[in-house]
Design an enzyme around this catalytic site. Structure first.
Site, PDB file in Angstrom:
ATOM      1  N   HIS A   1      40.216  17.682 -20.747  1.00 52.34           N
ATOM      2  CA  HIS A   1      39.566  18.947 -20.534  1.00 52.34           C
ATOM      3  C   HIS A   1      40.686  20.042 -20.551  1.00 52.34           C
ATOM      4  O   HIS A   1      41.926  19.679 -19.903  1.00 52.34           O
ATOM      5  CB  HIS A   1      38.777  19.025 -19.388  1.00 52.34           C
ATOM      6  CG  HIS A   1      37.759  18.202 -19.230  1.00 52.34           C
ATOM      7  ND1 HIS A   1      36.794  17.942 -18.296  1.00 52.34           N
ATOM      8  CD2 HIS A   1      36.923  17.680 -20.251  1.00 52.34           C
ATOM      9  CE1 HIS A   1      35.641  17.293 -18.838  1.00 52.34           C
ATOM     10  NE2 HIS A   1      35.649  17.134 -20.031  1.00 52.34           N
TER      11      HIS A   1
ATOM     12  N   GLY B   1      40.642  19.899 -30.974  1.00 53.50           N
ATOM     13  CA  GLY B   1      41.530  18.761 -31.473  1.00 53.50           C
ATOM     14  C   GLY B   1      42.714  18.482 -30.456  1.00 53.50           C
ATOM     15  O   GLY B   1      42.537  18.929 -29.276  1.00 53.50           O
TER      16      GLY B   1
ATOM     17  N   HIS C   1      33.207  16.209 -32.798  1.00 54.24           N
ATOM     18  CA  HIS C   1      33.102  17.058 -31.814  1.00 54.24           C
ATOM     19  C   HIS C   1      34.660  17.266 -31.552  1.00 54.24           C
ATOM     20  O   HIS C   1      35.119  18.070 -30.792  1.00 54.24           O
ATOM     21  CB  HIS C   1      32.375  16.449 -30.466  1.00 54.24           C
ATOM     22  CG  HIS C   1      33.495  15.468 -29.706  1.00 54.24           C
ATOM     23  ND1 HIS C   1      33.950  14.196 -30.280  1.00 54.24           N
ATOM     24  CD2 HIS C   1      33.600  15.464 -28.405  1.00 54.24           C
ATOM     25  CE1 HIS C   1      34.461  13.672 -29.572  1.00 54.24           C
ATOM     26  NE2 HIS C   1      34.471  14.335 -28.417  1.00 54.24           N
TER      27      HIS C   1
END
Lengths: 146, 477
Positions: free
Chosen positions: B201, B375, B400
């Site tokens: 994240h 990415g 995704h």
């Protein structure tokens, strides 16, 4: 064999997998918990101001082991703590065929200024999950979602 | 395992390859991508093909890699009448997703103040283990968050009304019942609104150069014009609430499977009939977690705007900080295909509806839904657009992100976090991270080249390239 753990390279690339061992089932519970807490923060940098006892009984050793690791992940978020050490004692009550865990978690509130924080753990998964007696003690394999 | 080539970037494993497969499995990817995929993908996508009620084929996107239960990048559509729902097909981080905010700022505006900006963002968007958000919630208001999602955030002044139309499902899924969420899940998630988490994240400041816009018309519709334009990307999810919802229902479904006489190839594929009481309760709890994730990214977007405003001395409105889109990549949703209602599980896969689809927000309906693909922090990200072919071929789904090729443990042995941080700074990418070991785990060498992954979905026709977004500043947990 003794109390030990090692992280595995070859499975679940995005997550973290480890194997844990112990001469006894109590040692296995402790070594797996140490692997888990080491992922979240360097235990040597975490104090001992917070302690919590944890007791649980299950008829299956796999369920008790899974709930134990889940409890650590839960307490990390709900109590806002990381961990320094664990103690675990497991016994089988053969009369009613129940496994009992009597454990203690020692740690401190999260504080990035004093602790080396590492990776948050989302969950203990059931993928390739294994807990079993081995030739020279006990063995477990765990995949964590990070 | 036999893998047949169906098209330049589409491969199929026949259903005769594994006992129990009800449909074939399909993998998207160029030959280069397919050859680089780990063995776990083939094993897991064929396990998914065994789920009761699965329709047409089990899919894996080109960013696919070995996950738990489903592969990461997995898509499966189950018949809502007799199919199952599986928490392992959604993942622990329910509605993990991407949000992209555009600005009118350029690289030359931001570069001189990049350090100050990242410092402010690092202060106001908490990240890492045990991070708590600034939003204090009572149990009652947390239930409102679960029911209303991003709408709750906007009602509280965290964001703009226009953010909602630029969010999948307007940031609020129906049928979200907090009574289906455990006390444990609430306790884990209640203090975490507005936090990033850790792992992969991040919050990233990116630049769009003129030469990396591939479809100027569609980019313009999305508010992207290039000219070294600055955009901000957020990747995070439902935090502890979603993680615990998944944990709780895997446990419930393991027991339920015995009652419903269901067997699965992997314990993590534990499932229950969608129409069963257990299936319906998970669906409601999952929607609560998904709404909490929308609210989480809404609060973070507010904090980003406030941080930019403080650093540049202008209101977020004057800085043009409009939301491009917010889209989930870990979710299960009921969608209609060929006059049939299907429960589409996407785990590390993004919804990608094409032009004219009624669920594409009106501002984009003529061009298609924006698809945001993150990415690695070293290489860049992409903005894509959905196509009609996605609707007919891939249950309106696409990739995704980049997809990992190296384990976290190996990445840490290969590169040191502090060295990586210095190397990236020399290449013009400033990183602030809570954890140096966590930073090393996310090194670019641990990921596929996202351009190769994008080339695969472009060649397969299930999304089209719009723009590449290059990192200049990154915040990691």
């Amino acid at each position: 064999m003794g109390k030990a753990h090692r992280f595995l390279d070859e499975i679940a690339l995005g997550d973290l997998a480890f194997e844990a061992t112990g001469d006894s089932v109590s040692e296995l519970f402790a070594s797996a918990a140490l692997a888990l807490i080491e992922v979240m923060a360097d235990p040597l940098t975490v104090g001992t101001n917070w302690t919590q006892n944890y007791r649980r009984s299950e008829s299956e050793i796999e369920d008790l082991f899974f709930e134990w690791l889940n409890a650590i992940v839960y307490l990390k978020d709900a109590e806002g703590v990381v961990f320094h050490d664990v103690h675990a004692a497991v016994r089988l009550d053969s009369e009613n065929n129940l496994w009992h865990l009597d454990a203690a978690l020692i740690g401190d509130r999260v504080d990035g200024t004093r602790q080396e924080l590492r990776t948050d753990i989302k969950a203990v998964t059931k993928h390739l999950f294994a807990v079993r007696p081995s030739d020279d003690g006990w063995y477990a394999r765990v995949v964590l979602d990070v | 395992m036999q893998v047949n080539r169906l098209a330049e970037a589409v491969w199929e494993i026949p259903k005769t390859e594994k006992a129990g497969m009800l449909v074939p499995a399909r993998i998207y990817g160029t030959e280069k991508i397919l050859r680089a995929m780990d063995a776990g993908v083939f094993e897991q996508v064929t396990n998914v093909a065994c789920l009761p009620g699965i329709q047409r084929y089990a899919l894996c996107m080109p960013d696919g890699h070995w996950g738990y239960g489903f592969p990461i990048g997995g898509v499966a559509a189950l018949d809502v009448r007799n199919g199952v729902i599986s928490p392992g097909g959604v993942g622990y981080d329910i509605n993990c997703g991407m949000r992209l905010i555009r600005t009118d700022l350029t690289l030359s505006d931001v570069q001189p103040r990049l350090d100050a900006l990242l410092t402010e963002l690092f202060r106001t968007v908490p990240a890492g283990v045990g991070a708590k958000g600034f939003v204090k919630l009572s149990r009652r208001t947390f239930q409102d968050v679960m029911r209303k999602g991003a709408k709750w955030g906007v009602e509280q002044g965290y964001g703009w009304e226009s953010d909602l139309i630029h969010t999948e499902e307007q940031g609020c899924l129906a049928r979200a019942d907090p009574d289906c969420v455990s006390e444990h899940a609430c306790q884990r998630g209640m203090g975490q609104l507005g936090t990033l988490g850790s792992g992969n994240h991040y919050l990233e400041i990116q630049v769009v150069t003129n030469d990396r816009i591939f479809d100027r018309h569609v980019a313009g519709q999305f508010g992207i014009h290039g000219h070294d334009q600055i955009v901000v990307m957020v990747h995070c999810g439902s935090r502890g609430l979603g993680h615990q919802v998944c944990t709780d229902y895997v446990r419930i479904f393991e027991k339920a499977m015995k009652r419903y006489d269901i067997t699965v190839k992997d314990q993590q594929l534990a499932c229950a009939p969608y129409q069963s009481p257990e299936g319906q309760r998970y669906y409601s709890a999952m929607n609560c977690a998904a709404n909490t994730a929308f609210a989480n990214r809404q609060v973070i977007a507010h904090q980003i705007r406030e941080a930019f405003s403080r650093v540049f001395g202008e209101s977020p409105e004057r800085l043009g900080m409009r939301q491009v889109y917010d889209v989930a990549h870990n979710i299960a949703k009921v969608e209609r295909y060929d006059e049939q209602d299907l429960l589409v599980h996407r785990k590390g896969a993004t919804r990608a509806f094409g032009p004219g689809h009624h669920d594409v927000p009106e501002p984009f309906r003529a061009v298609g839904q924006p698809v945001i693909c993150g990415g690695s922090m070293e290489t860049g990200s992409y903005l894509l657009v959905g196509t009609p072919q996605a609707n007919t071929e891939s249950f309106g789904s696409t990739m995704h992100g980049a997809g990992r090729t190296m384990s976290r443990a190996q990445a840490k042995r290969t590169v040191r976090g502090t060295t990586l941080q210095q190397d990236m700074a020399q290449r013009g990418i400033m990183v602030k991270a809570v954890s140096m070991s966590g930073l090393a785990e996310e090194a670019g060498i641990a990921y596929k080249n996202i351009s190769d992954v994008v080339e695969s979905v472009n060649a397969a026709g299930i999304t089209r390239r719009v723009a590449e977004l290059l990192p200049i500043g990154n915040i990691k947990g």
